[in-house]
Design a protein around this motif. Structure first.
Motif, PDB file in Angstrom:
ATOM      1  N   ASP A 213       0.613  30.270 -28.101  1.00 27.88           N
ATOM      2  CA  ASP A 213       0.284  31.617 -27.629  1.00 27.88           C
ATOM      3  C   ASP A 213       1.124  32.662 -28.341  1.00 27.88           C
ATOM      4  O   ASP A 213       0.636  33.755 -28.680  1.00 27.88           O
ATOM      5  N   GLY A 214       2.399  32.343 -28.611  1.00 34.18           N
ATOM      6  CA  GLY A 214       3.239  33.274 -29.342  1.00 34.18           C
ATOM      7  C   GLY A 214       2.815  33.412 -30.793  1.00 34.18           C
ATOM      8  O   GLY A 214       2.888  34.503 -31.381  1.00 34.18           O
ATOM      9  N   GLN A 215       2.347  32.327 -31.395  1.00 31.00           N
ATOM     10  CA  GLN A 215       1.927  32.373 -32.791  1.00 31.00           C
ATOM     11  C   GLN A 215       0.595  33.093 -32.967  1.00 31.00           C
ATOM     12  O   GLN A 215       0.360  33.732 -33.996  1.00 31.00           O
ATOM     13  N   ASN A 216      -0.300  32.970 -31.976  1.00 29.44           N
ATOM     14  CA  ASN A 216      -1.625  33.566 -32.114  1.00 29.44           C
ATOM     15  C   ASN A 216      -1.590  35.092 -32.120  1.00 29.44           C
ATOM     16  O   ASN A 216      -2.586  35.736 -32.447  1.00 29.44           O
ATOM     17  N   LYS A 217      -0.469  35.670 -31.744  1.00 35.36           N
ATOM     18  CA  LYS A 217      -0.363  37.112 -31.763  1.00 35.36           C
ATOM     19  C   LYS A 217      -0.123  37.648 -33.169  1.00 35.36           C
ATOM     20  O   LYS A 217      -0.193  38.851 -33.396  1.00 35.36           O
TER      21      LYS A 217
ATOM     22  N   LEU B 166       0.234  27.161 -38.763  1.00 36.26           N
ATOM     23  CA  LEU B 166      -0.557  27.047 -39.989  1.00 36.26           C
ATOM     24  C   LEU B 166       0.346  26.868 -41.209  1.00 36.26           C
ATOM     25  O   LEU B 166       0.025  26.119 -42.136  1.00 36.26           O
ATOM     26  N   GLN B 167       1.495  27.537 -41.212  1.00 35.99           N
ATOM     27  CA  GLN B 167       2.439  27.362 -42.311  1.00 35.99           C
ATOM     28  C   GLN B 167       2.978  25.940 -42.358  1.00 35.99           C
ATOM     29  O   GLN B 167       3.094  25.346 -43.430  1.00 35.99           O
ATOM     30  N   LEU B 168       3.302  25.396 -41.181  1.00 32.66           N
ATOM     31  CA  LEU B 168       3.793  24.019 -41.144  1.00 32.66           C
ATOM     32  C   LEU B 168       2.720  23.039 -41.587  1.00 32.66           C
ATOM     33  O   LEU B 168       3.004  22.079 -42.318  1.00 32.66           O
TER      34      LEU B 168
ATOM     35  N   VAL C 230       3.091  20.538 -44.722  1.00 34.97           N
ATOM     36  CA  VAL C 230       2.948  19.087 -44.628  1.00 34.97           C
ATOM     37  C   VAL C 230       1.851  18.585 -45.561  1.00 34.97           C
ATOM     38  O   VAL C 230       1.992  17.538 -46.212  1.00 34.97           O
ATOM     39  N   PHE C 231       0.753  19.331 -45.637  1.00 29.31           N
ATOM     40  CA  PHE C 231      -0.347  18.926 -46.514  1.00 29.31           C
ATOM     41  C   PHE C 231       0.101  18.889 -47.974  1.00 29.31           C
ATOM     42  O   PHE C 231      -0.195  17.939 -48.704  1.00 29.31           O
ATOM     43  N   LEU C 232       0.821  19.928 -48.407  1.00 25.64           N
ATOM     44  CA  LEU C 232       1.304  19.953 -49.786  1.00 25.64           C
ATOM     45  C   LEU C 232       2.341  18.860 -50.028  1.00 25.64           C
ATOM     46  O   LEU C 232       2.376  18.245 -51.095  1.00 25.64           O
ATOM     47  N   LEU C 233       3.169  18.595 -49.014  1.00 28.83           N
ATOM     48  CA  LEU C 233       4.201  17.561 -49.168  1.00 28.83           C
ATOM     49  C   LEU C 233       3.572  16.179 -49.320  1.00 28.83           C
ATOM     50  O   LEU C 233       4.074  15.335 -50.078  1.00 28.83           O
ATOM     51  N   LEU C 234       2.462  15.924 -48.616  1.00 31.30           N
ATOM     52  CA  LEU C 234       1.819  14.613 -48.706  1.00 31.30           C
ATOM     53  C   LEU C 234       1.255  14.344 -50.102  1.00 31.30           C
ATOM     54  O   LEU C 234       1.089  13.186 -50.478  1.00 31.30           O
TER      55      LEU C 234
END
Length: 455
Positions: A180-184, A193-195, A199-203
């Motif tokens: 809820d805090g991030q959706n603002k 979304l950044q995490l 993670v996607f790039l790290l994989l």
């Protein structure tokens, strides 16, 4: 006590002290429905929790669940909780008709409802409430004091239970608050979304596909010293790992059997030569003796060849070093007196600077390894440094090991000379091609799972 009774704030402090000093939750429940009378002179009080029902009644040590009064109270509490009635006065007008008709049979006209909301950090604190009923209505000031006392009591109740370190409910609650805090924020500034992108790039980050195997420093091109004849080893002239020079005596066979056979061959040859000379003298006067000379010459040649063969055997019983190097073999005491056959290996002769890495790659770790792939050997004798090399070859067929397992033999040429001696063991790391990190992580689990799946 009279001074305390004259001041509601002192009464509130005294009740808080009693709540903190309570031995267990049963004493706390008894305290709430009975000692709250110091703040408001009610006639009846009941404490209820969802799931456990009526927990405590004023004037009763243990409520009986099967009596009509308790069963009616349980239905009243359920209705008040489901209706989300706020804290304040309540009565028969707040209940459905089937419950309101029995109000005057069980409770006075005036009642005060104090809800107890559920606590996510304490599963032992489900939704509940406290119902106080008296002959007179409760004023606003008293309701504020009762609310403060109920908050103090709730804190003491939760303190009797250890909060769980982890639970699915707590996890969902924290994730929901975080989401809820991030959706603002704008979508590109949202932390989840950044995490996820990180993670996607790290994989897909490229890493070396590596395997670990048992390794050892071995001679690269050793000279094999084998038994030159059948016999029994008599003695060793060198010790294991001793440096020797070319032509130096290494070991010798037991000379007694060879010497005996050599002496017999010499006597046999001398006898044959004497017999030949006798028949040669007789041939001057006897024609028949002349005919036997050819057979005697052949016999002499046979005996001479046998003597030469035994002489060479006697010389070969003294085994010497063909070149300079270090002799590698087992304990000499295990060889002395042991019969050996021609061609059986007794020891190896290696040059100190002619060393390479030998590794045994398990069948489950047989990744593609090209010639020249990097190989590092971490010796048990020096774990903080490694011996580097380049893969020279990897066997196509698995070879049985002394422990009964099968593995692929790999040999690697050293990148530079090492001061570590031949025979030191450790763990070899063989590096293959570059692969994504996700493949490096799931390769072994997928290989194990694939062995049990037939699709």
């Amino acid at each position: 006590m009279n001074a305390v009774a004259d001041s509601p704030l002192l009464v509130l402090l005294e009740l808080g002290h009693r709540a903190r000093a309570a031995e267990d939750v049963e004493e706390l429940a008894f305290l709430l429905v009975n000692d709250t009378h110091l703040l408001w002179p009610y006639r009846q009080a009941a404490l209820w929790f969802d799931g456990s029902g009526v927990r405590a009644l004023s004037g009763v040590v243990q409520p009986e669940r099967n009596v009509p009064y308790v069963q009616w109270l349980d239905r009243v509490f359920r209705h008040l909780c489901r209706a989300s009635l706020p804290a304040g006065p309540c009565g028969a007008q707040d209940l459905p008709a089937d419950l309101a008709d029995e109000w005057q049979d069980w409770l006075p006209a005036h009642a005060l409802w104090l809800p107890l909301p559920a606590r996510a950090d304490c599963p032992e604190f489900p939704p509940g409430g406290l119902l106080l009923a008296g002959e007179e209505a409760c004023d606003e000031q008293t309701r504020v004091l009762l609310g403060e006392w109920l908050a103090t009591w709730s804190h003491a109740w939760r303190a009797r239970f250890k909060s769980p370190v982890f639970s699915l409910h707590l996890l969902r609650q924290r994730l929901a608050k975080w989401r809820d805090g991030q959706n603002k924020r704008e979508w590109w500034k949202r932390r989840h979304l950044q995490l996820a992108l990180g993670v996607f790039l790290l994989l897909f980050f490229p890493v070396r596909l590596t395997v670990l195997a048992q390794g050892e420093l071995v001679p690269a091109r050793p000279a094999m010293i084998r038994a030159p004849l059948d016999g029994v080893i008599g003695k060793f002239a060198v010790s294991p790992n001793e440096k020797v020079k070319s032509g130096q005596l290494l070991f010798s066979f037991d000379e007694a059997p060879i010497t005996t056979r050599l002496e017999v061959a010499r006597q046999t040859l001398a006898t044959a030569e004497t017999e030949y000379r006798q028949f040669a003298q007789m041939a001057l006067v006897d024609g028949k003796s002349k005919e036997q000379l050819a057979g005697l010459l052949g016999k002499i040649g046979e005996k001479r060849s046998e003597l030469e063969f035994l002489s060479s055997q006697f010389q070969r019983s003294q085994v010497t070093a063909p070149e300079d190097g270090i002799v590698i073999f087992d304990d000499p005491s295990e060889w002395i007196g042991r019969p050996v056959q021609t061609g059986e290996r007794v020891m190896k002769l290696a040059k100190p600077d002619d060393v390479e890495i030998e590794a045994w790659v398990p069948i489950a770790d047989a990744i593609p390894l090209a010639e020249g792939s990097p190989v590092s050997l971490y010796l048990a004798a020096s774990p903080f440094s490694s011996v580097s090399g380049r893969l020279r070859y990897l066997n196509h067929d698995a070879t049985p090991r002394p422990d009964g397992s099968y593995a692929y033999r790999a040999r690697a040429t050293l990148a530079k000379n090492t001061e570590n001696r031949i025979g030191l063991k450790g763990t070899a790391k063989l590096s293959g091609d570059w692969v994504p990190l996700v493949y490096w992580l799931v390769r072994r689990p997928l290989a194990v799972i694939r062995q049990y799946l037939a699709v």
